[in-house]
Write a protein that holds these residues in place. Structure first.
Motif, PDB file in Angstrom:
ATOM      1  N   UNK A  95       8.823  -8.817   2.740  1.00 22.34           N
ATOM      2  CA  UNK A  95       8.538  -9.855   1.742  1.00 22.34           C
ATOM      3  C   UNK A  95       7.047 -10.021   1.482  1.00 22.34           C
ATOM      4  N   UNK A  96       6.246  -9.887   2.535  1.00 22.76           N
ATOM      5  CA  UNK A  96       4.804 -10.105   2.396  1.00 22.76           C
ATOM      6  C   UNK A  96       4.008  -8.808   2.325  1.00 22.76           C
ATOM      7  N   UNK A  97       4.702  -7.695   2.185  1.00 18.44           N
ATOM      8  CA  UNK A  97       3.987  -6.434   2.048  1.00 18.44           C
ATOM      9  C   UNK A  97       4.707  -5.273   2.708  1.00 18.44           C
ATOM     10  N   UNK A  98       4.176  -4.082   2.502  1.00 16.18           N
ATOM     11  CA  UNK A  98       4.769  -2.860   3.051  1.00 16.18           C
ATOM     12  C   UNK A  98       3.752  -1.741   2.939  1.00 16.18           C
ATOM     13  N   UNK A  99       3.986  -0.699   3.722  1.00 15.55           N
ATOM     14  CA  UNK A  99       3.175   0.511   3.615  1.00 15.55           C
ATOM     15  C   UNK A  99       4.137   1.666   3.367  1.00 15.55           C
ATOM     16  N   UNK A 100       4.058   2.264   2.193  1.00 15.97           N
ATOM     17  CA  UNK A 100       4.944   3.365   1.811  1.00 15.97           C
ATOM     18  C   UNK A 100       4.315   4.696   2.215  1.00 15.97           C
ATOM     19  N   UNK A 101       5.090   5.507   2.900  1.00 14.27           N
ATOM     20  CA  UNK A 101       4.612   6.791   3.424  1.00 14.27           C
ATOM     21  C   UNK A 101       5.584   7.882   2.978  1.00 14.27           C
ATOM     22  N   UNK A 131       2.753  -5.238   8.463  1.00 11.96           N
ATOM     23  CA  UNK A 131       3.753  -4.965   7.426  1.00 11.96           C
ATOM     24  C   UNK A 131       4.611  -3.796   7.896  1.00 11.96           C
ATOM     25  N   UNK A 132       5.836  -3.661   7.381  1.00 14.03           N
ATOM     26  CA  UNK A 132       6.675  -2.533   7.795  1.00 14.03           C
ATOM     27  C   UNK A 132       6.171  -1.207   7.250  1.00 14.03           C
ATOM     28  N   UNK A 133       6.298  -0.175   8.092  1.00 13.51           N
ATOM     29  CA  UNK A 133       5.974   1.194   7.689  1.00 13.51           C
ATOM     30  C   UNK A 133       7.263   1.799   7.132  1.00 13.51           C
ATOM     31  N   UNK A 134       7.275   2.113   5.856  1.00 16.48           N
ATOM     32  CA  UNK A 134       8.469   2.630   5.197  1.00 16.48           C
ATOM     33  C   UNK A 134       8.236   4.089   4.819  1.00 16.48           C
ATOM     34  N   UNK A 135       8.889   4.992   5.542  1.00 14.96           N
ATOM     35  CA  UNK A 135       8.762   6.423   5.248  1.00 14.96           C
ATOM     36  C   UNK A 135      10.084   6.936   4.699  1.00 14.96           C
ATOM     37  N   UNK A 136      10.014   7.965   3.875  1.00 17.83           N
ATOM     38  CA  UNK A 136      11.246   8.518   3.312  1.00 17.83           C
ATOM     39  C   UNK A 136      12.139   9.074   4.411  1.00 17.83           C
ATOM     40  N   UNK A 137      11.532   9.701   5.412  1.00 18.46           N
ATOM     41  CA  UNK A 137      12.331  10.241   6.505  1.00 18.46           C
ATOM     42  C   UNK A 137      13.128   9.153   7.208  1.00 18.46           C
ATOM     43  N   UNK A 191       0.828  -1.208   0.000  1.00 21.09           N
ATOM     44  CA  UNK A 191       0.000   0.000   0.000  1.00 21.09           C
ATOM     45  C   UNK A 191       0.858   1.253   0.000  1.00 21.09           C
ATOM     46  N   UNK A 192       0.406   2.254  -0.740  1.00 21.34           N
ATOM     47  CA  UNK A 192       0.990   3.595  -0.699  1.00 21.34           C
ATOM     48  C   UNK A 192      -0.007   4.493   0.026  1.00 21.34           C
ATOM     49  N   UNK A 193       0.479   5.268   0.978  1.00 18.52           N
ATOM     50  CA  UNK A 193      -0.377   6.200   1.713  1.00 18.52           C
ATOM     51  C   UNK A 193       0.010   7.618   1.330  1.00 18.52           C
TER      52      UNK A 193
END
Length: 224
Positions: free
Chosen positions: A82-88, A30-36, A7-9
């Motif tokens: 591997x099983x997903x992520x949330x891009x912030x 899933x891991x929360x992946x933020x640019x910061x 998912x992209x938020x």
């Protein structure tokens, strides 16, 4: 059918995106992946990408798209994603969205949904411009409307002066919204053409917005 987990938020400043990203990532496991976080992690580990990014950040410039994309690529290849992520905060423009599509294509995976948090401009200005920060090291946060101090201009916790950061002034907020409108709103349209974007209101309590988001993702899942 597996749940939606890639998912992209997206959302304007003041939409509560960071809070919702953390909560939704936890709910979806899933891991929360933020640019910061990407920038800080690479800089603290002194990776080659981090060293290059630090040069731009120290000069007060945005980190170039190609560096951001490389960091995101490296992060999404980690075992916990591997099983997903949330891009912030990524992609923040159409060029990054196109690069993300290419990246995912090489990994033979696809995005499941792009969740767009919508807030009226007047509410955004009220939320951000109303913030007041304590001058102490603890930097306690208050809001003139939503969580006002007992005594105007004074921190309830330590008694230090409350002030408005320059970044929170109405003029600065309006400039940030202009940047969002120019750079990031086209990303939403880009994903709408792919049938991935779903818009929800970010008004109401944190719990209400989280519930609304999860319900929207469930509907998207049912529609696939």
């Amino acid at each position: 059918m597996p749940p939606l987990t890639r998912i992209v938020l997206v959302g304007p400043p003041g939409a509560g995106k960071g809070t919702q990203a953390t909560r939704l990532a936890g709910k979806l496991s899933v891991p929360h992946i933020s640019t910061g976080d990407l920038f800080r992690a690479n800089i603290s580990r002194q990776t080659a990408l981090g060293k290059r990014a630090k040069v731009f950040m120290d000069a007060g410039h945005l980190v170039p798209d190609e560096l951001t994309i490389e960091m995101a690529k490296d992060r999404m290849r980690q075992p916990d994603a591997e099983n997903g992520f949330l891009l912030d905060g990524f992609p923040r423009n159409v060029s990054q969205a196109e690069a993300l599509d290419e990246l995912l294509k090489t990994e033979a995976i696809t995005l499941d949904a792009v969740l767009d948090l919508e807030v009226p401009e007047g509410e955004i200005i009220k939320r951000i411009a109303g913030r007041r920060i304590c001058r102490s090291r603890s930097a306690h946060v208050f809001h003139v409307s939503y969580s006002p101090p007992k005594k105007q201009g004074v921190c309830d916790v330590c008694g230090d002066e409350l002030y408005q950061r320059d970044d929170d002034s109405e003029e600065t907020v309006r400039k940030r919204l202009e940047v969002y409108s120019t750079q990031t709103e086209p990303v939403i349209e880009y994903y709408k053409t792919q049938g991935l974007a779903v818009t929800i209101s970010s008004l109401g309590s944190v719990d209400e917005v989280t519930r609304r988001a999860l319900e929207a993702l469930e509907r998207e899942d049912d529609d696939e």
